[in-house]
Design a protein around this motif. Structure first.
Motif, PDB file in Angstrom:
ATOM      1  N   GLU A 270       3.434  10.284  11.580  1.00  0.00           N
ATOM      2  CA  GLU A 270       2.600   9.102  11.755  1.00  0.00           C
ATOM      3  C   GLU A 270       3.297   7.873  11.190  1.00  0.00           C
ATOM      4  N   GLU A 271       3.170   6.759  11.910  1.00  0.00           N
ATOM      5  CA  GLU A 271       3.794   5.493  11.542  1.00  0.00           C
ATOM      6  C   GLU A 271       3.265   5.020  10.178  1.00  0.00           C
ATOM      7  N   LYS A 272       4.162   4.421   9.372  1.00  0.00           N
ATOM      8  CA  LYS A 272       3.710   3.868   8.094  1.00  0.00           C
ATOM      9  C   LYS A 272       3.165   2.447   8.250  1.00  0.00           C
ATOM     10  N   THR A 273       3.593   1.772   9.330  1.00  0.00           N
ATOM     11  CA  THR A 273       3.244   0.366   9.504  1.00  0.00           C
ATOM     12  C   THR A 273       1.738   0.185   9.699  1.00  0.00           C
ATOM     13  N   LEU A 274       1.209  -0.866   9.095  1.00  0.00           N
ATOM     14  CA  LEU A 274      -0.210  -1.183   9.212  1.00  0.00           C
ATOM     15  C   LEU A 274      -0.390  -2.382  10.129  1.00  0.00           C
ATOM     16  N   ALA A 275      -1.569  -2.468  10.745  1.00  0.00           N
ATOM     17  CA  ALA A 275      -1.896  -3.687  11.474  1.00  0.00           C
ATOM     18  C   ALA A 275      -2.137  -4.776  10.434  1.00  0.00           C
ATOM     19  N   THR A 276      -1.616  -5.959  10.653  1.00  0.00           N
ATOM     20  CA  THR A 276      -1.811  -7.008   9.650  1.00  0.00           C
ATOM     21  C   THR A 276      -2.385  -8.262  10.286  1.00  0.00           C
TER      22      THR A 276
ATOM     23  N   LEU B 191       2.799  -7.059   2.867  1.00  0.00           N
ATOM     24  CA  LEU B 191       3.844  -6.675   1.915  1.00  0.00           C
ATOM     25  C   LEU B 191       4.269  -5.221   2.109  1.00  0.00           C
ATOM     26  N   LEU B 192       3.285  -4.341   2.342  1.00  0.00           N
ATOM     27  CA  LEU B 192       3.619  -2.925   2.536  1.00  0.00           C
ATOM     28  C   LEU B 192       4.520  -2.771   3.760  1.00  0.00           C
ATOM     29  N   ASN B 193       4.158  -3.476   4.852  1.00  0.00           N
ATOM     30  CA  ASN B 193       4.995  -3.392   6.052  1.00  0.00           C
ATOM     31  C   ASN B 193       6.404  -3.902   5.767  1.00  0.00           C
ATOM     32  N   LEU B 194       6.473  -5.031   5.040  1.00  0.00           N
ATOM     33  CA  LEU B 194       7.781  -5.599   4.705  1.00  0.00           C
ATOM     34  C   LEU B 194       8.618  -4.603   3.908  1.00  0.00           C
ATOM     35  N   VAL B 215      -2.916   3.687  -0.587  1.00  0.00           N
ATOM     36  CA  VAL B 215      -1.615   3.059  -0.393  1.00  0.00           C
ATOM     37  C   VAL B 215      -0.512   4.107  -0.473  1.00  0.00           C
ATOM     38  N   VAL B 216      -0.566   4.933  -1.504  1.00  0.00           N
ATOM     39  CA  VAL B 216       0.470   5.940  -1.696  1.00  0.00           C
ATOM     40  C   VAL B 216       0.487   6.926  -0.528  1.00  0.00           C
ATOM     41  N   GLY B 217      -0.712   7.317  -0.075  1.00  0.00           N
ATOM     42  CA  GLY B 217      -0.796   8.247   1.041  1.00  0.00           C
ATOM     43  C   GLY B 217      -0.231   7.661   2.315  1.00  0.00           C
ATOM     44  N   ARG B 218      -0.282   6.331   2.416  1.00  0.00           N
ATOM     45  CA  ARG B 218       0.212   5.677   3.610  1.00  0.00           C
ATOM     46  C   ARG B 218       1.734   5.560   3.621  1.00  0.00           C
ATOM     47  N   VAL B 219       2.290   5.080   2.507  1.00  0.00           N
ATOM     48  CA  VAL B 219       3.705   4.694   2.548  1.00  0.00           C
ATOM     49  C   VAL B 219       4.660   5.762   2.016  1.00  0.00           C
TER      50      VAL B 219
END
Lengths: 325, 345
Positions: A270-276, B191-194, B215-219
């Motif tokens: 699954e992609e890590k990128t979020l919608a912003t 910021l997380l995406n960056l 957050v941790v679970g995501r990245v």
């Protein structure tokens, strides 16, 4: 007065701060209605005016704040027209507050018994011994173990979670009609946050107070609130019940807020990128024309740039300020 | 995949001031922690305040000196490095702090802040500006930010500057200590995406410290859970969230699911005990609903339970079956959630 009567009604409330750098439009035509024993969550990012709104209701605003328009009715009384003396009988008694950081809102030099006891002596006219007994009762109501020891402690001897419970006990102690809670769980850990949210839900059922719950977290709102009001740049952009807003958010800002909350990934692929949401919230000293959200809105069209969208109800109890609807 | 950082039995004990001549007491902020971080991955560390997350991060790169234990980077024990070797090692590391406002000097311009690590590494003056501009560009800040002071920046911009400063020496390994917890959700998402883009683009390895499980679970790719100075569970991120094995991890994950119908775990009552004086045996035994007599006598070791999933718990079978041993440490969920599986004896 019937049970489902409105306790608090705010109409077209606008407030400006006069600063050396210009006029800040902190609130722009805010409408709000809160029934008895209801919890309304006010959600918004920093600078959206959610805390200003809370303080403006009881006129706890700094000197440079000017009410531009509006009316605040609390149990039929016009809060903006009361004298300071009349207000003092309401603040801290019929309306009490719980703030974000318990370490700064409890006085470090006084024991807990002096701080809760003083409220009871002042507002309920109790003697010192009565106040101590009553305070001990309220501390057990907020599930503090060994309330007598807590009463004889200074705030620094308590953990953050215990301090916040003591603050809640203090807010409850005058049996208020309305509690305004400004980010009451943002300074505590996740496991303590859940305990405090569940405590507040239980106390609300038992003590039947109404609550304005100010937070930046949509997750927290879903845990305790009945309805939600989303604010952006001093404007109310959407209101509705928790289930309505969580199942079908209408305003593009509300939708974007939901999609920018990170959620754990379910698989390695699954992609890590979020919608912003691109950009950042506008400077309240120079708000954009038309809809305040249009510079960041993916659906913005010509009308959004020129005309401020009126607030309208798309379904009973679910209102939105957007030209799309 | 190869291992970049290997932490072996790392300990950091802080002495606690007590009465003179009294037996010296220590707070075991980090107590016998071991794990490996693979290259090009994001390793997450979660835990509540006071669990020792930041102390662990700082002792890994010797911002504070660990009491004992070793940290290997590319197989080299960093405590043995001296002089130029040591300087070369430290230029491959950087640390981003939680509060962007207090981690920048208020009297310095952005250019001064971002170029400081270059000055420390004796990069010739003439080359610095280009590197600073490049670094700022990679975090999405234009040239005119060079002359700005921290008070002219928003929270999100300040954190971008802090990341630019951390990136300017092209490190291999970055420790991100709660980099977004002071920011609003919409800015946090940017910021997380960056940070994830930068990680992929420059092939960086991150050690991501946070109290925010979402957050941790995501990245993160792999996550360690810390409680009172100990790592209680390590697993791949998706595995940890879908099948947490340690009761503390289960309780932590349940805090992110207020109204979920597939609620798992239980709500914790009480607060963590004082770190000065932790309970004997498993440190979690005062709050654990599954605790049995062995938990009060013996400290559980972190052992592989299945595949890449390690956990430190004596009673994994009881936990898996949901057999609650200590009902008073257990609180069913009231607000809308379901009661957890299993019976209360």
């Amino acid at each position: 007065m019937s049970d489902n009567a409105e306790l608090l009604k705010v109409t077209d409330l606008s407030l400006d701060y006069y600063t050396s750098q210009g006029i800040t439009h902190a609130l722009n035509g805010v409408d709000l209605s809160l029934k008895r024993s209801q919890i309304l969550g006010i959600v918004g990012e920093s600078g959206s005016g959610k805390s200003t709104l809370a303080y403006a209701l009881t006129r706890l605003v700094p000197r440079n704040a000017v009410y531009r328009s509006g009316e605040v009715l609390f149990d039929g009384m016009s809060m903006l027209d009361l004298s300071e003396k009349e207000l003092r009988g309401i603040r801290g008694k019929r309306i009490s507050m719980v703030f974000q950081d318990p370490t700064t809102s409890l006085n470090p030099l006084f024991k807990v018994k002096d701080q809760i006891g003083r409220v009871l002596e002042l507002h309920q006219g109790m003697s010192r011994a009565e106040a101590r007994r009553a305070a001990s009762g309220f501390l057990s109501a907020v599930e503090l173990p060994d309330p007598d020891q807590v009463l004889d402690s200074y705030p620094f001897q308590l953990s953050g979670g215990m301090q916040q419970r003591a603050m809640i006990a203090m807010a409850l102690s005058t049996r208020p009609d309305l509690i305004i809670a400004d980010e009451p769980t943002s300074a505590v850990d996740a496991t303590i946050q859940v305990q405090i949210l569940e405590l507040l839900s239980r106390l609300r059922r038992e003590h039947e107070f109404s609550m304005l719950f100010i937070t930046h977290s949509l997750d927290v709102v879903s845990a305790v609130c009945d309805s939600i009001m989303v604010m952006y740049a001093g404007n109310v952009v959407e209101t509705g019940t928790v289930s309505e807003i969580f199942s079908s958010p209408k305003h593009p800002y509300t939708q974007a807020l939901f999609s920018s909350i990170p959620r754990p990934r379910k698989s390695a692929d699954e992609e890590k990128t979020l919608a912003t949401i691109p950009g950042s919230p506008p400077d309240p000293r120079s708000l954009p024309s038309g809809c305040k959200f249009h510079p960041r809105c993916p659906y913005a069209f010509e009308r959004c740039r020129t005309e401020d969208p009126a607030f309208r109800f798309v379904e009973p109890g679910h209102g939105v300020a957007c030209h799309l609807y | 995949m190869s291992v970049l950082i290997s932490v072996k039995s790392l300990r950091k004990y802080f002495p606690v001031s007590g009465l003179p001549f009294a037996k010296k007491q220590y707070v075991k902020a980090v107590d016998d922690v071991s794990f490996d971080i693979e290259k090009n991955t994001v390793f997450g560390l979660v835990g509540e305040s006071g669990s020792g997350k930041s102390t662990l991060g700082m002792s890994m790169i010797r911002i504070i000196k660990p009491t004992s234990g070793t940290v290997l980077m590319d197989g080299v024990d960093v405590s043995t490095l001296r002089g130029r070797e040591r300087a070369k090692w430290s230029s491959q590391l950087s640390y981003v702090y939680q509060n962007p406002v207090s981690s920048l000097d208020p009297t310095w311009t952005v250019e001064q802040s971002v170029s400081e690590p270059l000055a420390a590494a004796h990069v010739p003056q003439g080359e610095r500006k280009d590197m600073v501009l490049q670094s700022l560009a990679s975090v999405g800040l234009q040239d005119y930010f060079l002359e700005k002071f921290p008070h002219e920046l928003s929270g999100g911009q300040s954190q971008r500057v802090a990341i630019a400063r951390a990136l300017v020496r092209r490190p291999k390994f970055m420790i991100l200590d709660e980099p977004t917890s002071a920011l609003d959700v919409s800015i946090q998402a940017q910021l997380l995406n960056l940070m994830m883009d930068l990680q992929r683009e420059y092939g960086l390895t991150y050690f991501y410290i946070s109290h925010d499980l979402n957050v941790v679970g995501r990245v993160c790719d792999r996550i360690a859970v810390m409680y009172m100075g100990k790592v209680v569970e390590i697993a791949d991120a998706w595995d940890l969230f879908s099948s947490p094995m340690h009761p503390y991890t289960q309780a932590l994950i349940s805090t992110t699911r207020f109204k979920s119908s597939n609620f798992l775990g239980f709500r914790l009552t009480g607060e963590p005990p004082s770190p000065r004086n932790p309970p004997t045996g498993c440190h979690f035994n005062t709050r654990c609903p599954y605790a049995t007599s062995i938990c009060f006598q013996e400290e559980p070791k972190l052992l592989v339970a299945k595949g890449d999933h390690a956990v430190a718990c004596h009673n994994l079978e009881l936990v898996a079956q949901g057999k609650i041993q200590v009902p008073q440490n257990f609180q069913p969920v009231s607000a809308g959630g379901n009661r957890p599986q299993g019976q209360v004896d």
